[in-house]
Design a protein around this motif. Structure first.
Motif, PDB file in Angstrom:
ATOM      1  N   PHE A  31       0.815  -1.211   0.000  1.00  0.00           N
ATOM      2  CA  PHE A  31       0.000   0.000   0.000  1.00  0.00           C
ATOM      3  C   PHE A  31       0.858   1.275   0.000  1.00  0.00           C
ATOM      4  CE2 PHE A  31      -2.391   3.248   2.490  1.00  0.00           C
ATOM      5  CZ  PHE A  31      -3.295   3.576   1.501  1.00  0.00           C
ATOM      6  N   PRO A  32       1.797   1.455   0.932  1.00  0.00           N
ATOM      7  CA  PRO A  32       2.620   2.676   0.888  1.00  0.00           C
ATOM      8  C   PRO A  32       3.493   2.761  -0.359  1.00  0.00           C
ATOM      9  CG  PRO A  32       3.443   1.162   2.562  1.00  0.00           C
ATOM     10  CD  PRO A  32       2.121   0.620   2.109  1.00  0.00           C
ATOM     11  N   VAL A  33       3.887   1.604  -0.899  1.00  0.00           N
ATOM     12  CA  VAL A  33       4.676   1.594  -2.139  1.00  0.00           C
ATOM     13  C   VAL A  33       3.837   2.162  -3.284  1.00  0.00           C
ATOM     14  CG1 VAL A  33       5.879   0.111  -3.791  1.00  0.00           C
ATOM     15  CG2 VAL A  33       6.020  -0.382  -1.339  1.00  0.00           C
ATOM     16  N   TYR A  34       2.589   1.737  -3.344  1.00  0.00           N
ATOM     17  CA  TYR A  34       1.646   2.205  -4.363  1.00  0.00           C
ATOM     18  C   TYR A  34       1.412   3.707  -4.246  1.00  0.00           C
ATOM     19  CZ  TYR A  34      -2.977   2.305  -6.746  1.00  0.00           C
ATOM     20  OH  TYR A  34      -4.053   2.571  -7.558  1.00  0.00           O
ATOM     21  N   ILE A  35       1.195   4.175  -3.024  1.00  0.00           N
ATOM     22  CA  ILE A  35       0.935   5.598  -2.803  1.00  0.00           C
ATOM     23  C   ILE A  35       2.112   6.443  -3.275  1.00  0.00           C
ATOM     24  CG2 ILE A  35       0.604   7.362  -1.020  1.00  0.00           C
ATOM     25  CD1 ILE A  35      -1.872   5.716  -1.554  1.00  0.00           C
ATOM     26  N   GLU A  36       3.319   6.042  -2.935  1.00  0.00           N
ATOM     27  CA  GLU A  36       4.491   6.831  -3.320  1.00  0.00           C
ATOM     28  C   GLU A  36       4.743   6.771  -4.818  1.00  0.00           C
ATOM     29  OE1 GLU A  36       6.135   9.091  -1.561  1.00  0.00           O
ATOM     30  OE2 GLU A  36       4.517   8.635  -0.161  1.00  0.00           O
ATOM     31  N   ALA A  37       4.448   5.629  -5.441  1.00  0.00           N
ATOM     32  CA  ALA A  37       4.618   5.538  -6.894  1.00  0.00           C
ATOM     33  C   ALA A  37       3.668   6.497  -7.606  1.00  0.00           C
ATOM     34  CB  ALA A  37       4.379   4.104  -7.353  1.00  0.00           C
ATOM     35  N   ILE A  38       2.424   6.565  -7.157  1.00  0.00           N
ATOM     36  CA  ILE A  38       1.466   7.491  -7.762  1.00  0.00           C
ATOM     37  C   ILE A  38       1.886   8.932  -7.517  1.00  0.00           C
ATOM     38  CG2 ILE A  38      -0.908   8.357  -7.619  1.00  0.00           C
ATOM     39  CD1 ILE A  38      -1.831   5.507  -7.192  1.00  0.00           C
ATOM     40  N   ARG A  39       2.315   9.231  -6.301  1.00  0.00           N
ATOM     41  CA  ARG A  39       2.754  10.591  -5.984  1.00  0.00           C
ATOM     42  C   ARG A  39       3.923  10.999  -6.897  1.00  0.00           C
ATOM     43  NH1 ARG A  39       1.646  13.024  -1.214  1.00  0.00           N
ATOM     44  NH2 ARG A  39       1.464  11.024  -0.124  1.00  0.00           N
ATOM     45  N   THR A  40       4.860  10.092  -7.110  1.00  0.00           N
ATOM     46  CA  THR A  40       6.017  10.372  -7.966  1.00  0.00           C
ATOM     47  C   THR A  40       5.595  10.619  -9.403  1.00  0.00           C
ATOM     48  OG1 THR A  40       7.461   9.031  -6.557  1.00  0.00           O
ATOM     49  CG2 THR A  40       8.214   9.458  -8.802  1.00  0.00           C
ATOM     50  N   MET A  41       4.661   9.802  -9.914  1.00  0.00           N
ATOM     51  CA  MET A  41       4.211   9.962 -11.291  1.00  0.00           C
ATOM     52  C   MET A  41       3.426  11.257 -11.468  1.00  0.00           C
ATOM     53  SD  MET A  41       3.167   6.028 -12.282  1.00  0.00           S
ATOM     54  CE  MET A  41       2.833   6.409 -14.010  1.00  0.00           C
ATOM     55  N   GLN A  42       2.643  11.632 -10.483  1.00  0.00           N
ATOM     56  CA  GLN A  42       1.894  12.882 -10.572  1.00  0.00           C
ATOM     57  C   GLN A  42       2.816  14.097 -10.557  1.00  0.00           C
ATOM     58  OE1 GLN A  42      -0.799  12.486  -7.246  1.00  0.00           O
ATOM     59  NE2 GLN A  42      -2.380  11.455  -8.454  1.00  0.00           N
ATOM     60  N   ALA A  43       3.950  13.988  -9.911  1.00  0.00           N
ATOM     61  CA  ALA A  43       4.903  15.099  -9.838  1.00  0.00           C
ATOM     62  C   ALA A  43       5.707  15.251 -11.121  1.00  0.00           C
ATOM     63  CB  ALA A  43       5.848  14.902  -8.657  1.00  0.00           C
ATOM     64  N   ASN A  44       5.723  14.236 -11.967  1.00  0.00           N
ATOM     65  CA  ASN A  44       6.437  14.276 -13.242  1.00  0.00           C
ATOM     66  C   ASN A  44       5.561  14.999 -14.266  1.00  0.00           C
ATOM     67  OD1 ASN A  44       7.646  13.764 -15.729  1.00  0.00           O
ATOM     68  ND2 ASN A  44       8.227  11.661 -15.194  1.00  0.00           N
ATOM     69  N   LEU A  45       5.979  16.155 -14.726  1.00  0.00           N
ATOM     70  CA  LEU A  45       5.162  16.990 -15.606  1.00  0.00           C
ATOM     71  C   LEU A  45       5.437  16.764 -17.083  1.00  0.00           C
ATOM     72  CD1 LEU A  45       5.266  20.344 -13.590  1.00  0.00           C
ATOM     73  CD2 LEU A  45       3.632  18.440 -13.420  1.00  0.00           C
ATOM     74  N   ASN A  46       6.256  15.784 -17.418  1.00  0.00           N
ATOM     75  CA  ASN A  46       6.575  15.484 -18.817  1.00  0.00           C
ATOM     76  C   ASN A  46       5.554  14.487 -19.360  1.00  0.00           C
ATOM     77  OD1 ASN A  46       7.624  14.920 -21.311  1.00  0.00           O
ATOM     78  ND2 ASN A  46       9.543  14.024 -20.547  1.00  0.00           N
ATOM     79  N   SER A  47       4.555  14.972 -20.075  1.00  0.00           N
ATOM     80  CA  SER A  47       3.471  14.100 -20.549  1.00  0.00           C
ATOM     81  C   SER A  47       3.917  13.122 -21.635  1.00  0.00           C
ATOM     82  CB  SER A  47       2.313  14.944 -21.068  1.00  0.00           C
ATOM     83  OG  SER A  47       2.716  15.752 -22.158  1.00  0.00           O
ATOM     84  N   ALA A  48       5.123  13.294 -22.165  1.00  0.00           N
ATOM     85  CA  ALA A  48       5.651  12.341 -23.148  1.00  0.00           C
ATOM     86  C   ALA A  48       6.363  11.171 -22.482  1.00  0.00           C
ATOM     87  CB  ALA A  48       6.611  13.055 -24.102  1.00  0.00           C
ATOM     88  N   ASP A  49       6.487  11.210 -21.159  1.00  0.00           N
ATOM     89  CA  ASP A  49       7.207  10.196 -20.394  1.00  0.00           C
ATOM     90  C   ASP A  49       6.207   9.242 -19.738  1.00  0.00           C
ATOM     91  OD1 ASP A  49       8.830   8.701 -18.750  1.00  0.00           O
ATOM     92  OD2 ASP A  49       9.587  10.397 -17.574  1.00  0.00           O
ATOM     93  N   PRO A  50       6.294   7.934 -20.010  1.00  0.00           N
ATOM     94  CA  PRO A  50       5.377   6.987 -19.365  1.00  0.00           C
ATOM     95  C   PRO A  50       5.485   6.976 -17.842  1.00  0.00           C
ATOM     96  CG  PRO A  50       6.501   5.947 -21.213  1.00  0.00           C
ATOM     97  CD  PRO A  50       7.173   7.264 -20.987  1.00  0.00           C
TER      98      PRO A  50
END
Length: 472
Positions: free
Chosen positions: A47-66
């Motif tokens: 669960f905490p791994v999932y939360i941090e992964a989503i938080r990290t992806m949301q902070a990445n503003l490069n929409s061309a990056d998966p």
């Protein structure tokens, strides 16, 4: 069913397959991951791994990056099929690709996507309502999806799979509960172009994927096109940064190396909260003159505005119209022909638009043909149900025309939606054909905001000769 204890022990290796109620049917699965229910997932170390992964992806503003959250929003907007074949298969691959990206961002190969079984608990998990969490988004209209649920897709009569066939699971599941769950939650979830922005999207679609797997496992005549069928030829696209995926990969979950904690279809609906909405299974004394409903006769070109009330539209038929309808209903359906060839009668909504209030979501309408007016009748609602209408259906059509028709729409451009009525009329065979009644039954959380949400420039019933229609 995979027990919580087994999941929490992290039984992810191939050696754990012996503990499960079934084994992989294909050889591609070297390991078998378990996609857990949300309640199981929250109690695990993932669960905490999932939360941090989503938080990290949301902070990445490069929409061309998966590795960015916005990449997946754009992929859904630009490639997802709705209202057509491969709705389920494309989204299975979509979840599979996102899940792999989450593991990569988290640096944890054991991370899996959880699912939200809203048939067991229709209230959105509380973790998604915490403003401090990356699972939270603004402008959701509802967190209880009870009114969006139905059992139509799991009836024993729904034995075919792909859209375009009679009794097709794919199109039935898309209509109910998939679209209404999007509509009832509202906000980003109510628009096909931005719905993956809401993290609840992924739990919703994991559950849709689980329901597909459960339908296949239920058997009893339910039939998938075999892997060798031409249906599975070709590939799916998930953006320029990722390779295409052969459609055969989405044939089942086991070939992709996962299965679900619970592999069973729902058999009952959750109890509705007060005030109770109209039953999603049967209708008791259900009248076309519903309480607080408008009863209108819609003339040619007369606009219709849908708001918080239910509406019944009366479509009068003259002598020529009655003759045409009876002739088409008496005509034997072409054996083995797709429904479009035999669905010669349709309710057509022209010039459909969402109002600013409608774009917020939190509602949808069920469309019915010739609801009974006699008190005491109890019939399956599927006998009269034509489909659903809400923000997600309208934005899906806008996006469908953009992707497949080359039409560049603005958000407020009108669309046309049609609903076949031939099969429903054959089933109920109305004694009187002087008037057809089209009912728009409002569905929401019981405390709707008042005001117009959808406008329709014209409602009409179209009749066409199926013999003159091209085969599909």
């Amino acid at each position: 069913m995979v027990t919580r204890r087994r999941f929490l022990k992290g039984s992810l290796a191939a050696g754990a397959v012996a503990l499960l109620p079934w084994v992989p049917r294909v050889a591609e699965a070297a390991t078998l991951r378990i996609r857990p229910s949300w309640s199981t997932f929250c109690a695990s170390e993932m669960f905490p791994v999932y939360i941090e992964a989503i938080r990290t992806m949301q902070a990445n503003l490069n929409s061309a990056d998966p590795a960015s959250w916005s990449y997946w929003v754009d992929v859904h907007k630009n490639f997802c099929p709705h209202r057509t074949a491969y709705f389920l298969a494309w989204h299975r691959g979509f979840l599979f690709r996102l899940e792999a990206q989450l593991r990569k961002v988290a640096g944890n190969s054991n991370l899996t996507l959880p699912y939200w079984d809203y048939y067991t608990n229709p209230v959105m998990p509380v973790e998604f309502t915490d403003p401090a969490s990356p699972l939270y988004v603004l402008n959701r209209r509802n967190t209880d999806v009870t009114a969006a649920l139905a059992l139509d897709a799991f009836a024993d009569s729904v034995v075919n799979f792909q859209s375009g066939l009679v009794n097709a699971f794919e199109s039935t599941l898309e209509s109910l509960p998939h679209n209404p769950v999007h509509n009832i939650i509202g906000g980003a979830m109510g628009s096909v172009t931005v719905s993956p922005r809401d993290p609840i999207f992924w739990l919703h679609h994991a559950n849709v994927d689980r329901l597909w797997a459960a339908w296949v496992s239920a058997g009893n005549g339910r039939t998938m096109p075999p892997k060798s069928d031409t249906y599975w030829k070709g590939s799916f696209v998930y953006g320029a940064a990722l390779p295409t995926m052969a459609r055969t990969w989405a044939f089942d979950t086991l070939g992709l190396g996962y299965q679900y904690e619970d592999g069973s279809m729902p058999v009952a609906l959750p109890a509705p909260p007060p005030p109770a909405p109209v039953s999603a299974v049967t209708m008791q004394a259900f009248s076309s003159t519903l309480p607080q409903a408008l009863v209108m006769t819609l003339g040619s070109g007369q606009p219709l505005a849908l708001d918080e009330r239910s509406v019944t539209i009366k479509v009068p038929l003259d002598a020529a119209g009655r003759s045409t309808v009876r002739s088409l209903l008496l005509r034997q359906p072409a054996k083995g022909a797709p429904p479009a060839v035999n669905s010669s009668l349709r309710v057509v909504l022209d010039g459909v638009r969402l109002t600013p209030l409608g774009k917020e979501g939190g509602f949808f309408h069920k469309l019915y043909i010739n609801l009974p007016t006699t008190p005491g009748l109890s019939q399956p609602e599927s006998r009269y149900l034509l489909g659903t209408l809400g923000p997600f259906e309208i934005t899906s059509m806008l996006n469908h025309e953009r992707l497949h028709g080359g039409k560049m729409h603005a958000d407020n451009d009108p669309v046309q939606l049609s609903f076949p009525i031939t099969d429903a009329l054959r089933e109920i065979w109305p004694e009187q054909l002087e008037v057809l009644t089209i009912s728009f039954v409002r569905m929401d959380n019981g405390t709707p905001r008042k005001g117009r949400v959808i406008t329709v420039q014209e409602l009409r019933v179209d009749a066409s000769d199926p013999a003159a229609m091209p085969a599909m």
